[in-house]
Design an enzyme around this catalytic site. Structure first.
Site, PDB file in Angstrom:
ATOM      1  N   SER A  44       0.841  -1.211   0.000  1.00  0.00           N
ATOM      2  CA  SER A  44       0.000   0.000   0.000  1.00  0.00           C
ATOM      3  C   SER A  44       0.869   1.251   0.000  1.00  0.00           C
ATOM      4  O   SER A  44       0.568   2.240  -0.674  1.00  0.00           O
ATOM      5  CB  SER A  44      -0.912   0.026   1.235  1.00  0.00           C
ATOM      6  OG  SER A  44      -1.719  -1.115   1.258  1.00  0.00           O
ATOM      7  N   ASN A  90      -6.294  -8.901  -7.582  1.00  0.00           N
ATOM      8  CA  ASN A  90      -6.241  -9.684  -6.346  1.00  0.00           C
ATOM      9  C   ASN A  90      -7.519 -10.471  -6.076  1.00  0.00           C
ATOM     10  O   ASN A  90      -7.498 -11.436  -5.341  1.00  0.00           O
ATOM     11  CB  ASN A  90      -5.946  -8.772  -5.150  1.00  0.00           C
ATOM     12  CG  ASN A  90      -6.777  -7.509  -5.147  1.00  0.00           C
ATOM     13  OD1 ASN A  90      -6.759  -6.749  -6.116  1.00  0.00           O
ATOM     14  ND2 ASN A  90      -7.505  -7.283  -4.074  1.00  0.00           N
ATOM     15  N   GLN A 120       0.175  -8.742  -6.514  1.00  0.00           N
ATOM     16  CA  GLN A 120      -0.255 -10.144  -6.659  1.00  0.00           C
ATOM     17  C   GLN A 120       0.585 -10.901  -7.680  1.00  0.00           C
ATOM     18  O   GLN A 120       0.513 -12.130  -7.733  1.00  0.00           O
ATOM     19  CB  GLN A 120      -1.729 -10.213  -7.077  1.00  0.00           C
ATOM     20  CG  GLN A 120      -2.695  -9.750  -6.001  1.00  0.00           C
ATOM     21  CD  GLN A 120      -2.765 -10.680  -4.806  1.00  0.00           C
ATOM     22  OE1 GLN A 120      -2.451 -11.870  -4.886  1.00  0.00           O
ATOM     23  NE2 GLN A 120      -3.179 -10.147  -3.673  1.00  0.00           N
ATOM     24  N   HIS A 162       4.832 -10.156   1.733  1.00  0.00           N
ATOM     25  CA  HIS A 162       3.994 -11.190   2.369  1.00  0.00           C
ATOM     26  C   HIS A 162       3.086 -11.930   1.393  1.00  0.00           C
ATOM     27  O   HIS A 162       2.393 -12.860   1.775  1.00  0.00           O
ATOM     28  CB  HIS A 162       3.181 -10.591   3.530  1.00  0.00           C
ATOM     29  CG  HIS A 162       2.036  -9.704   3.153  1.00  0.00           C
ATOM     30  ND1 HIS A 162       0.731 -10.100   3.330  1.00  0.00           N
ATOM     31  CD2 HIS A 162       1.981  -8.462   2.631  1.00  0.00           C
ATOM     32  CE1 HIS A 162      -0.079  -9.117   2.945  1.00  0.00           C
ATOM     33  NE2 HIS A 162       0.661  -8.119   2.526  1.00  0.00           N
ATOM     34  N   THR A 209      15.126   4.191  10.055  1.00  0.00           N
ATOM     35  CA  THR A 209      16.018   3.033  10.113  1.00  0.00           C
ATOM     36  C   THR A 209      15.332   1.830   9.481  1.00  0.00           C
ATOM     37  O   THR A 209      14.172   1.554   9.748  1.00  0.00           O
ATOM     38  CB  THR A 209      16.405   2.749  11.579  1.00  0.00           C
ATOM     39  OG1 THR A 209      17.051   3.914  12.073  1.00  0.00           O
ATOM     40  CG2 THR A 209      17.337   1.542  11.694  1.00  0.00           C
ATOM     41  N   CYS A 257     -16.874  -5.820   4.391  1.00  0.00           N
ATOM     42  CA  CYS A 257     -17.735  -5.324   5.459  1.00  0.00           C
ATOM     43  C   CYS A 257     -17.324  -3.899   5.786  1.00  0.00           C
ATOM     44  O   CYS A 257     -16.335  -3.658   6.445  1.00  0.00           O
ATOM     45  CB  CYS A 257     -17.603  -6.212   6.688  1.00  0.00           C
ATOM     46  SG  CYS A 257     -18.899  -5.905   7.861  1.00  0.00           S
TER      47      CYS A 257
HETATM   48  N1  PLP Z   1      -2.263  -4.181  -4.141  1.00  0.00           N
HETATM   49  C1  PLP Z   1      -2.826  -5.387  -4.323  1.00  0.00           C
HETATM   50  C2  PLP Z   1      -3.209  -5.830  -5.699  1.00  0.00           C
HETATM   51  C3  PLP Z   1      -3.038  -6.218  -3.215  1.00  0.00           C
HETATM   52  O1  PLP Z   1      -3.595  -7.418  -3.394  1.00  0.00           O
HETATM   53  C4  PLP Z   1      -2.654  -5.765  -1.935  1.00  0.00           C
HETATM   54  C5  PLP Z   1      -2.921  -6.585  -0.748  1.00  0.00           C
HETATM   55  O2  PLP Z   1      -3.839  -7.357  -0.710  1.00  0.00           O
HETATM   56  C6  PLP Z   1      -2.055  -4.505  -1.815  1.00  0.00           C
HETATM   57  C7  PLP Z   1      -1.881  -3.735  -2.954  1.00  0.00           C
HETATM   58  C8  PLP Z   1      -1.602  -3.977  -0.506  1.00  0.00           C
HETATM   59  O3  PLP Z   1      -0.459  -4.662  -0.065  1.00  0.00           O
HETATM   60  P1  PLP Z   1      -0.026  -4.579   1.477  1.00  0.00           P
HETATM   61  O4  PLP Z   1      -0.952  -5.509   2.212  1.00  0.00           O
HETATM   62  O5  PLP Z   1       1.387  -5.056   1.520  1.00  0.00           O
HETATM   63  O6  PLP Z   1      -0.186  -3.177   1.897  1.00  0.00           O
END
Ligand code: PLP
Length: 402
Positions: free
Chosen positions: A76, A156, A184, A206, A242, A330
């Protein structure tokens, strides 16, 4: 009721477990090599070298230079920095128009909405029924004052893989910057920022068996955005603070490992994905596959079931140990259907009955079979309680999904 048996984790688009080799690579950087990379003594140099090595690993995976890679706190953050940074930079040249799509992640859509409040103009391109963005539509939307095109690499929710190289070519030809949210895609699909003419790209550890809370932004050399965080000289002076050394080591290792196994990973995930799609379609009536039939992420299944309410389906799946995701978000007490499912033209009631199962390398065919068995039991049970399904069965209402 809490489920007590084995967990069948099929929500790898939400997040993934950190793999053993990644964890092993990270561990020394918590309490052994704990030096601040900005300091000058030995243990600090070890941290600095680890950062450099991770930057090189990311650069190798994207086909860019290490100095074009900036570590961030998440996907994000990378998205926010790219979109707002490019918009603010080019506004000085009178370019205040941005182009994106209606199916982006909220990290992009909400950034765009903030920029609209500041007076920027945003074009939200529609997608077709499979979730594809057309490069011709991108070309047609570009204006002399367009600063940026931001189109995600892969969606996603429905897994559709966008024609990124074609869109990159359109943007390069028009002299417009191109950002792609590859959160993704990274670690699952091959990325080559040179060949695909990408100027900025976001990724997040992640999603490919790396740790949470660490991401990266690729910025083409010479594209100097306003600093994201002011302070020390970290990340070439552009994002102070840092560094999350262990996290960055984990990101680099996870991306390197995933990229070395892209083909095997895809074969494995596609086998599980296609088994579930085939089995559910053969054994459960009135179901629809969302997203492109072939241009889709190898581990993504997204299905809509007529006469079903997604949250009920998730609760019953959870009781069977299956972790999945639905097509509703939600928000403020109301269950809004996903903007992506609405953008591909699903009616609200069908979007509400949607289920996303996403596989990762750690999943097995037994997991796929268990998910299918669970659905074969749960869907008829929920339909037996559904007034909508009752009307369809009595012939009083026409089914929307044949
Ligand atoms: N962009 C997409 C397409 C995602 O699927 C996600 C997370 O689901 C994000 C951005 C955001 O990533 P993060 O959870 O590392 O902020």
């Amino acid at each position: 009721m809490e489920q007590t048996g084995k967990i069948i984790y099929l929500d790898n688009a939400a997040t993934t477990p950190v793999s053993g080799p990644v964890l092993d690579a990270m561990l020394p950087y918590f309490s052994q090599h704990y030096g601040n990379p900005s300091s000058v003594y030995g243990i600090a140099r070890q941290s600095k070298e680890a950062l450099d090595a991770a930057r090189t690993q990311v650069a190798a995976a994207l086909n860019c230079l290490p100095e074009e890679v900036f570590f961030t706190g998440c996907g994000s953050e990378s998205d926010n920095w790219a979109v707002k940074g490019i918009a603010h930079k080019l506004a000085a040249q009178g370019k205040r128009h941005l182009i994106t799509t209606s199916i982006e992640h909220h990290a992009i859509l909400h950034s765009m909405a903030e920029l609209e409040k500041e007076g920027f103009e945003v074009t939200y391109l529609p997608v077709d029924a499979d979730g594809l963005v057309s490069p011709d539509q991108v070309r047609a939307a570009i204006r002399p004052d367009t600063a940026l095109v931001s189109v995600m690499y892969a969606n996603n929710e429905i897994g559709t893989v966008e024609p990124v190289a074609e869109i990159g070519a359109v943007c390069r030809e028009a002299g417009v910057l191109f950002h792609t949210d590859a959160v993704q895609a990274a670690g699952t699909l091959k990325i080559n920022v040179q060949a695909q003419k990408i100027d900025a790209l976001s990724l997040s550890a992640h999603k490919f068996n790396g740790p949470k809370g660490v991401g990266a932004l690729y910025l083409k050399k010479g594209l100097r955005l306003p600093n994201l965080i002011d302070g020390g000289g970290q990340e070439n002076g552009r994002r102070a603070g840092t560094e999350n050394v262990a996290g960055i080591v984990g990101l680099g290792k996870a991306l390197e490992l995933a990229n070395a196994q892209l083909a095997e990973k895809a074969v494995h995930l596609e086998k599980l994905r296609d088994y579930v799609i085939r089995t559910v379609r053969q054994s459960i009536p009135n179901v629809k596959l969302n997203g492109h039939p072939t241009r889709r992420l190898p581990g993504n299944v997204n299905l809509s079931f007529e006469g079903i309410e997604g949250e009920g389906m998730l609760l019953l799946l959870d009781m069977k140990g299956v972790c999945a995701s639905s097509g509703s978000a939600c928000t403020s007490g109301s269950l809004d259907p996903s903007h992506v499912l609405l953008a591909i033209g699903l009616p609200h009631e069908i979007a509400h009955g949607s289920l996303r199962l996403t596989f990762g390398p750690q999943n097995t065919m037994e997991d796929a079979q268990a998910a299918c068995s669970a659905l074969q039991e749960i869907i008829p049970r929920l339909r037996a309680m559904s007034p909508v399904w009752d009307k369809i069965e009595k012939g009083e209402a026409k089914p929307l999904l044949g």
